[in-house]
Write an enzyme that holds these catalytic residues in place. Structure first.
Site, mmCIF file in Angstrom:
data_model
loop_
_atom_site.group_PDB
_atom_site.id
_atom_site.type_symbol
_atom_site.label_atom_id
_atom_site.label_comp_id
_atom_site.label_asym_id
_atom_site.label_seq_id
_atom_site.Cartn_x
_atom_site.Cartn_y
_atom_site.Cartn_z
ATOM 1 N N ASN A 1 -0.700 -28.297 34.100
ATOM 2 C CA ASN A 1 -2.033 -28.102 34.649
ATOM 3 C C ASN A 1 -1.901 -27.294 35.849
ATOM 4 O OD1 ASN A 1 -0.892 -30.389 35.999
ATOM 5 N ND2 ASN A 1 -2.740 -30.792 36.815
ATOM 6 N N GLU B 1 -4.032 -25.595 39.007
ATOM 7 C CA GLU B 1 -5.453 -25.534 39.719
ATOM 8 C C GLU B 1 -5.960 -24.232 40.521
ATOM 9 O OE1 GLU B 1 -5.160 -29.209 42.034
ATOM 10 O OE2 GLU B 1 -5.487 -30.304 40.143
ATOM 11 N N CYS C 1 -6.238 -27.176 32.365
ATOM 12 C CA CYS C 1 -5.462 -28.676 32.046
ATOM 13 C C CYS C 1 -4.227 -28.260 31.512
ATOM 14 C CB CYS C 1 -6.165 -29.382 31.286
ATOM 15 S SG CYS C 1 -7.832 -30.041 31.974
ATOM 16 N N GLU D 1 -3.104 -29.300 28.820
ATOM 17 C CA GLU D 1 -3.399 -29.246 27.151
ATOM 18 C C GLU D 1 -3.894 -28.052 26.762
ATOM 19 O OE1 GLU D 1 -4.631 -31.490 29.294
ATOM 20 O OE2 GLU D 1 -5.013 -33.457 28.508
ATOM 21 N N CYS E 1 -9.272 -34.622 28.827
ATOM 22 C CA CYS E 1 -10.630 -34.391 29.214
ATOM 23 C C CYS E 1 -11.610 -33.830 28.108
ATOM 24 C CB CYS E 1 -10.768 -33.543 30.273
ATOM 25 S SG CYS E 1 -10.742 -31.889 29.734
ATOM 26 N N CYS F 1 -10.820 -30.557 26.825
ATOM 27 C CA CYS F 1 -9.325 -30.244 25.984
ATOM 28 C C CYS F 1 -9.651 -30.960 24.658
ATOM 29 C CB CYS F 1 -8.135 -30.740 26.818
ATOM 30 S SG CYS F 1 -7.954 -29.932 28.335
HETATM 31 N N1 THU Z 1 -5.937 -32.655 33.963
HETATM 32 C C1 THU Z 1 -5.211 -31.933 33.082
HETATM 33 O O1 THU Z 1 -4.408 -31.413 33.061
HETATM 34 N N2 THU Z 1 -5.641 -32.703 31.739
HETATM 35 C C2 THU Z 1 -6.665 -33.580 31.446
HETATM 36 O O2 THU Z 1 -6.956 -33.797 30.235
HETATM 37 C C3 THU Z 1 -7.305 -34.238 32.478
HETATM 38 C C4 THU Z 1 -7.107 -33.567 33.657
HETATM 39 C C5 THU Z 1 -5.706 -32.281 35.130
HETATM 40 C C6 THU Z 1 -6.710 -31.148 35.807
HETATM 41 C C7 THU Z 1 -6.718 -31.239 37.549
HETATM 42 O O3 THU Z 1 -5.630 -30.268 37.562
HETATM 43 C C8 THU Z 1 -6.191 -32.552 37.469
HETATM 44 O O4 THU Z 1 -5.655 -32.989 36.190
HETATM 45 C C9 THU Z 1 -7.281 -33.668 38.001
HETATM 46 O O5 THU Z 1 -8.389 -33.257 37.305
#
Ligand code: THU
Length: 132
Positions: free
Chosen positions: A42, A44, A53, A55, A85, A88
């Site tokens: 991930n 940000e 994310c 995925e 999420c 994804c």
């Molecule tokens: N996140 C993911 O990488 N994958 C998911 O399926 C859920 C959330 C990340 C996004 C963000 O950087 C952090 O987790 C908190 O939400």
């Protein structure tokens, strides 16, 4: 490659996470139908909505290499489980070669597995538009 290898790759990919805002590191290892694998983490953004994310990072990595059909994904986080999420789940649904297996785990939690069909029942996908 074994399931243990893919789990290790997902755990390693998590270390490349750029998550200065949530401090929630996620790694992914996406496995194609021919066994090729693609990792992601991930990343940000100061404009939070631009976050990607792990995925979808892995899917982008695969697409860039010309691979679009996947059977499994391994998703790691630092503790407990990070089920994908909603966005994804929908993105994975687009590129499933079969009922994709979604594995989640972390260094302190046993890995769990569910098929994508359980995470996204009655989905809308390529077949809904007759593009399968
Ligand atoms: N996140 C993911 O990488 N994958 C998911 O399926 C859920 C959330 C990340 C996004 C963000 O950087 C952090 O987790 C908190 O939400």
């Amino acid at each position: 490659m074994t399931q243990e290898d893919y789990k290790a790759l997902a755990l390693e990919a998590r270390k490349n996470s750029y998550s200065p805002y949530s401090h929630f590191r996620v790694g992914a290892c996406l496995v194609a139908e021919d066994g090729q694998y693609f990792t992601g983490a991930n990343f940000e953004n100061a404009s939070f909505g631009a976050t990607i994310c792990a995925e979808r990072c892995a899917v982008s990595n695969a697409i860039a290499h010309g691979v679009k059909r996947f059977c499994e994904i391994y998703i790691s986080c630092d503790s407990g489980w990070a089920w994908p999420c909603g966005i994804c789940r929908q993105v994975l649904n687009e590129f499933k070669a079969c009922d994709m297996l979604v594995h989640v785990g972390s260094p302190d939690a046993e890995w769990k597995t569910l098929p994508l069909s359980a995470l996204l029942p009655e989905s809308f996908g390529p077949e809904s538009l007759d593009k399968a």
